[in-house]
Design a protein around this motif. Sequence first.
Motif, short mmCIF file in Angstrom:
data_model
loop_
_atom_site.label_atom_id
_atom_site.label_comp_id
_atom_site.label_asym_id
_atom_site.label_seq_id
_atom_site.Cartn_x
_atom_site.Cartn_y
_atom_site.Cartn_z
N THR A 151 7.91 38.17 15.17
CA THR A 151 6.92 39.04 14.95
C THR A 151 6.16 39.06 13.48
N ASP A 152 6.77 38.41 12.55
CA ASP A 152 6.26 38.15 11.28
C ASP A 152 5.86 36.72 11.00
N VAL A 153 4.84 36.85 10.17
CA VAL A 153 4.30 35.19 9.82
C VAL A 153 3.75 35.38 8.47
N THR A 154 4.38 34.56 7.53
CA THR A 154 3.80 34.34 6.24
C THR A 154 2.93 33.34 6.07
N VAL A 155 1.79 33.63 5.49
CA VAL A 155 0.57 32.59 5.46
C VAL A 155 0.51 32.12 3.83
N ILE A 156 0.40 30.81 3.64
CA ILE A 156 0.18 30.45 2.18
C ILE A 156 -1.00 29.25 2.46
N GLY A 157 -1.74 29.05 1.29
CA GLY A 157 -2.38 27.88 1.35
C GLY A 157 -3.98 28.29 0.91
N VAL A 158 -4.95 27.34 1.27
CA VAL A 158 -6.29 27.50 0.81
C VAL A 158 -7.21 27.44 2.00
N ARG A 173 -3.24 38.32 17.83
CA ARG A 173 -1.98 37.90 18.85
C ARG A 173 -0.57 38.86 18.34
N GLY A 174 -0.97 39.92 17.77
CA GLY A 174 0.03 40.60 17.59
C GLY A 174 1.30 40.62 16.54
N PHE A 175 0.92 39.54 15.52
CA PHE A 175 1.98 39.13 14.36
C PHE A 175 1.53 39.92 13.16
N THR A 176 2.66 40.21 12.59
CA THR A 176 2.50 41.12 11.28
C THR A 176 2.27 39.97 10.19
N VAL A 177 1.52 39.90 9.24
CA VAL A 177 1.10 38.99 8.28
C VAL A 177 1.58 39.44 7.12
N THR A 178 2.20 38.34 6.29
CA THR A 178 2.26 38.45 4.79
C THR A 178 1.70 37.32 3.95
N VAL A 179 0.96 37.70 3.07
CA VAL A 179 0.50 36.66 2.12
C VAL A 179 0.85 36.70 0.77
N PRO A 180 1.56 35.92 0.18
CA PRO A 180 2.06 36.06 -1.15
C PRO A 180 0.75 35.53 -1.95
N ALA A 239 -11.50 42.51 5.14
CA ALA A 239 -11.60 42.26 6.55
C ALA A 239 -10.61 42.82 7.46
N PHE A 240 -9.48 43.10 6.80
CA PHE A 240 -8.36 43.81 7.54
C PHE A 240 -8.10 45.35 7.40
N GLY A 241 -8.54 45.80 6.61
CA GLY A 241 -8.25 47.31 6.41
C GLY A 241 -6.68 47.58 6.48
N ASP A 242 -6.59 48.36 7.54
CA ASP A 242 -5.12 49.01 7.86
C ASP A 242 -4.59 48.11 8.95
N MET A 243 -4.96 46.94 9.23
CA MET A 243 -4.38 46.15 10.17
C MET A 243 -2.91 45.60 9.71
N ARG A 244 -2.07 44.88 10.29
CA ARG A 244 -0.93 44.54 9.94
C ARG A 244 -0.80 43.24 9.02
N VAL A 245 -1.56 43.65 7.97
CA VAL A 245 -1.46 42.40 6.97
C VAL A 245 -1.14 43.13 5.49
N ALA A 246 -0.26 42.14 4.79
CA ALA A 246 0.15 42.63 3.45
C ALA A 246 -0.06 41.49 2.66
N VAL A 247 -0.58 41.75 1.40
CA VAL A 247 -0.53 40.91 0.47
C VAL A 247 0.66 41.23 -0.60
N ALA A 248 1.70 40.50 -0.48
CA ALA A 248 2.90 40.70 -1.28
C ALA A 248 3.65 39.45 -1.41
N ASP A 249 4.62 39.39 -2.37
CA ASP A 249 5.49 38.36 -2.48
C ASP A 249 6.54 38.33 -1.19
N ALA A 250 6.73 37.04 -0.79
CA ALA A 250 7.63 36.91 0.09
C ALA A 250 8.87 36.25 -0.27
N ALA A 251 10.11 36.79 -0.11
CA ALA A 251 11.27 36.18 -0.55
C ALA A 251 11.37 34.78 0.13
#
Length: 197
Positions: A137-144, A160-167, A185-197
Motif C-alpha cells: 500500500t506504500d510507495v517511496t519515490v525518489i529522483g528528479v 491507484r490507491g497508494f500512499t506515497v512518501t517522498v524524502p 498539487a496534492f493537498g490533503d491526499m495520501r502524500v507525505a514529504v518526510a524522511d524514509a527509513a
Amino acid sequence: MTRFVVVVDTQADFMLADGALAVEGAEALIAPMQRWLAALDPKDTAGVLFTFDTHSLEHYSASPEAEQFPLHCVLGTPGWRNVLDAAAVPPGIPVYRLEKGVFDMWAEPDVVIEAMETGQTGARDAFFTGLTAHGVTDVTVIGVAADYCVRWAIDGLVARGFTVTVPPGLTRGIVRQIDQVVAEAFGDMRVAVADAA
C-alpha cells in the motif's frame, strides 16, 4: 509494512552538472541515494523500480518535452545511462526498469516493466495491480525532477490507491522543490514529504 520504491529518472543528463538537462543540485544526491538504496531491508521492501526518460533523435521534436526542454536522454547515449548502481540494491529485493517517452510514466498505454535480473517483462498497469493484490500500500519515490516526472509518478500512484512518501533530501526540482509541489498539487491526499527509513 511492505513498501515499494520508485526511482525516477536518475540519468546522467539530469543528475550530472554537465548533463544535457542538468537539474541544479542533483549531482549532490547521487551518493545519498546510493547509500539509501543499499540500506533497504528485503524484509519490508517489495521491489525497486528505476524509470528511464527515453528519447530518440527522430521523434523528440514532436514530443511534449521538446516544447520546454532541449534534447536529452537519447536511448543508448551516455546521457541516458542511470548514474545509480542498481546492483547495490540488497539481494532479495527485486529490481525493475521502465522506459517512458514522456514526463508521465502513466501516460503511454503500452509501457512495460522489465525485471532486471531475469529480463521478464509485463504490462505496467498489471504490475501495480499485482502489488496491491499482494498487500503493498506504500510507495517511496525518489529522483528528479520533483516538479515534472516525480510529480507525475506520484499522481499516478495516488490515483491507484497508494500512499506515497517522498524524502526531501533525495529529490530535486527544476523550478519548484518537492514540498511546494506536494502542497500545491496534492493537498490533503495520501502524500507525505518526510524522511524514509
